[in-house]
Design an enzyme around this catalytic site. Structure first.
Site, PDB file in Angstrom:
ATOM      1  N   PRO A 174     -44.545  82.533  24.240  1.00  0.00           N
ATOM      2  CG  PRO A 174     -45.203  81.955  22.058  1.00  0.00           C
ATOM      3  CD  PRO A 174     -44.364  81.474  23.223  1.00  0.00           C
ATOM      4  CD1 TRP A 175     -48.628  87.606  23.482  1.00  0.00           C
ATOM      5  CD2 TRP A 175     -50.176  86.671  22.186  1.00  0.00           C
ATOM      6  NE1 TRP A 175     -48.692  88.330  22.314  1.00  0.00           N
ATOM      7  CE2 TRP A 175     -49.638  87.780  21.511  1.00  0.00           C
ATOM      8  CE3 TRP A 175     -51.191  85.934  21.569  1.00  0.00           C
ATOM      9  CZ2 TRP A 175     -50.064  88.171  20.233  1.00  0.00           C
ATOM     10  CZ3 TRP A 175     -51.615  86.304  20.303  1.00  0.00           C
ATOM     11  CH2 TRP A 175     -51.058  87.409  19.648  1.00  0.00           C
ATOM     12  CE  LYS A 199     -41.868  86.648  30.378  1.00  0.00           C
ATOM     13  NZ  LYS A 199     -43.311  86.929  30.594  1.00  0.00           N
ATOM     14  N   PRO A 200     -43.761  82.089  31.245  1.00  0.00           N
ATOM     15  CG  PRO A 200     -45.722  81.508  32.410  1.00  0.00           C
ATOM     16  CD  PRO A 200     -44.218  81.600  32.558  1.00  0.00           C
ATOM     17  CB  SER A 201     -47.310  85.268  27.468  1.00  0.00           C
ATOM     18  OG  SER A 201     -48.090  86.449  27.412  1.00  0.00           O
ATOM     19  CD  GLU A 202     -46.423  89.903  30.266  1.00  0.00           C
ATOM     20  OE1 GLU A 202     -46.142  91.030  29.805  1.00  0.00           O
ATOM     21  OE2 GLU A 202     -45.700  88.897  30.089  1.00  0.00           O
ATOM     22  CB  SER A 252     -42.451  90.070  18.852  1.00  0.00           C
ATOM     23  OG  SER A 252     -41.735  90.681  19.915  1.00  0.00           O
ATOM     24  CB  CYS A 307     -44.987  82.844  13.884  1.00  0.00           C
ATOM     25  SG  CYS A 307     -44.673  81.175  14.467  1.00  0.00           S
TER      26      CYS A 307
END
Length: 503
Positions: A174-175, A199-202, A252, A307
């Site tokens: 996540p970011w 895959k990291p958050s863009e 999420s 979170c």
């Protein structure tokens, strides 16, 4: 409740003109990190990385394709057998080297993380320190995996339980904690003998890509691969890829649903750490000063983009006004600003325009529904995605802000009359990640904690984490465990080998 609205006005502290956290040489290389090196993406398309403090572009990253994912999975597959055959000691020594490399580059990673996310330096420094600790813990845990003892459970037959790697694992992070969440996944995955594609958050990819650059010489080629891009392309391909044994996501609830659906056709394992709406249950015998200072930290850490944040306060009606007044005093003392404006900045911006608009939407709808802000309650004048630290009071049980994850610097206050009501209300939301109970009654603390449906329940504290203890939720908060030896269980498989030794 009779708490008056506070008149505190927050101002954004800005860095001195000309102050920059990072230079061009601090940025990671452009492209995809596949098979031990950076290579151009198969597409020329790029995505902008935006500084949430001033809305200016920091960098461009590759907008990856399914072909990039396939190449990364192929590299990870080729590397997995040799990596999985290393002894636990050999993998452990490499994880320790990774920890040392991250620690040696702490200040660079802190600046890069804060520039990309807007995090106060206090938060970024904690993230990097926790990243180091995560790799060191799993370096030790890799050498101490426990299994059922070998024995004759059937006469004349020796049962041996083996722990094996799963294979190649896809990771989507996540970011809100870019490098730390990458570490929570990467360290146990590597410790268990797997290889991975992450895959990291863009929105916040810079420290994950930089991490790959920093440790490239420590890992065999193909063991760690990083593909940047959007979730609908890169994340979706990882979810459905037939060459992956597992997909692990922190994100999420909607992202979790999409990943689980994508993984269903290949029946791969799924590890999900999703959202939360942590109740903070405060009884009438609680130390209210401790509660207020605890919520100041736990409800607003990382600007509430957390979170496990203690964001939903359920307080006994007899002490609700007292607690709210103390909490408003605490929240009113926050320093809001850019990370470059000083080490005492505590609240930064929301990570993006889209998320800023989402949080502001919650506040606007709450105001329209007649819910009052005892302090804060609105966005702050830009540039940047800043929102005032907010305490909402007089919140009905069924209010949108009481049931849905806001993920910003906002806490809500509700009251209850009885212990059973408090527990029922704490369990009434679809999440089950974390909660806390505040009371001086030891018997009550044990009983109530056992009855709250959450993966972590703190007593007289909140959001205190230990790498040795598992983190993960129930219900809509997902399944699987990060941290602790339980994460090694998630990222490995058991095999029973039985030998007939009868003579």
């Amino acid at each position: 409740m009779t708490v008056a609205t506070h008149t505190q006005t927050f101002e954004i502290r800005r860095a001195t003109a000309g102050t920059t956290l990072i230079s061009d040489t601090d940025l990671p290389p452009h492209g995809q990190f596949i098979d031990g090196a950076f290579r151009p993406s198969t597409s020329d398309a790029t995505l902008p990385v935006i500084d949430p403090c001033d809305e200016q572009e920091i960098a461009q990253i590759a907008n990856g394709t399914t072909d990039d994912v396939d190449a990364a999975v192929a590299a990870a597959t080729a590397a997995q057998s040799a990596w999985g055959k290393l002894t636990p000691k050999e993998r452990s020594l490499i994880l320790l080297q990774i920890a040392d490399r991250v620690e040696a580059n702490t200040e660079l990673l802190v600046r890069l993380e804060s520039a990309n996310t807007g995090k106060p330096f206090e938060v970024s420094r904690d993230d990097i320190a926790s990243t180091v600790d995560t790799f060191r813990f799993f370096a030790g845990a890799a050498r101490a995996i426990t299994s059922q003892a070998a024995a004759d459970y059937t006469e004349g037959h020796l049962s041996v339980i083996l722990r094996e790697p799963l294979g190649v694992i896809g990771v989507v992070t996540p970011w809100n904690y870019p490098l730390l969440m990458a570490a929570w996944k990467t360290a146990p995955i590597l410790a268990a003998g797997n290889t991975l594609v992450i895959k990291p958050s863009e929105q916040t990819p810079l420290t994950t890509i930089k991490f790959a650059e920093l440790v490239a010489d420590l890992l065999p080629s193909g063991v760690l691969n990083v593909v940047t891009g959007i979730g609908a392309v890169v994340g979706a391909r990882l979810s459905e890829h037939p060459g992956l044994a597992m997909i692990a996501l922190t994100g999420s609830v909607n992202s979790g649903r999409a990943v689980a659906a994508g993984a269903s056709d290949t029946l791969k394992r799924v590890h999900l750490e999703l959202g939360g709406k942590a109740p903070v249950v405060v009884f009438d015998d609680a130390d209210l000063d401790a509660v207020a200072t605890g919520i100041r930290a736990a409800g607003f850490w990382n600007s509430g983009q957390e979170c496990g944040a203690g964001c939903r306060i359920l307080v006994h009606e007899s002490v609700a006004d007292q607690l709210t007044e103390k909490l408003v005093d605490q929240v009113s003392s926050f320093v809001v600003g850019e990370p470059g404006a000083g080490d005492d900045v505590e609240i930064g911006p929301m990570v993006s325009r889209a998320h800023f608009d989402r949080v502001v939407g919650f506040l606007s709808r709450a105001e329209a529904a007649g819910i009052s802000a005892a302090v804060g309650g609105s966005a702050l004048d830009g540039p940047g995605f800043f929102i005032a630290p907010t305490v909402l009071v007089g919140v009905p049980e069924d209010a949108e802000v009481a049931r849905n994850e806001i993920f910003g610097p906002v806490v809500t206050v509700e009251t209850f009359s009885t212990e059973d009501e408090a527990i029922a209300r704490a369990n009434s939301v679809p999440y089950g990640l974390s909660a806390s109970v505040w009371t001086e009654n030891a018997r009550r603390s044990h009983d109530v904690a056992a009855r709250i449906d959450a993966g972590t329940v703190w007593v007289n504290s909140h959001l205190v984490l230990a790498t040795e203890a598992p983190w993960g939720g129930f219900k809509g908060s997902g399944y699987g465990r990060d941290l602790s030896i339980y994460a090694l269980d998630d990222y490995s498989r058991t095999k029973h080998v039985m030998h007939n030794h009868g003579r």
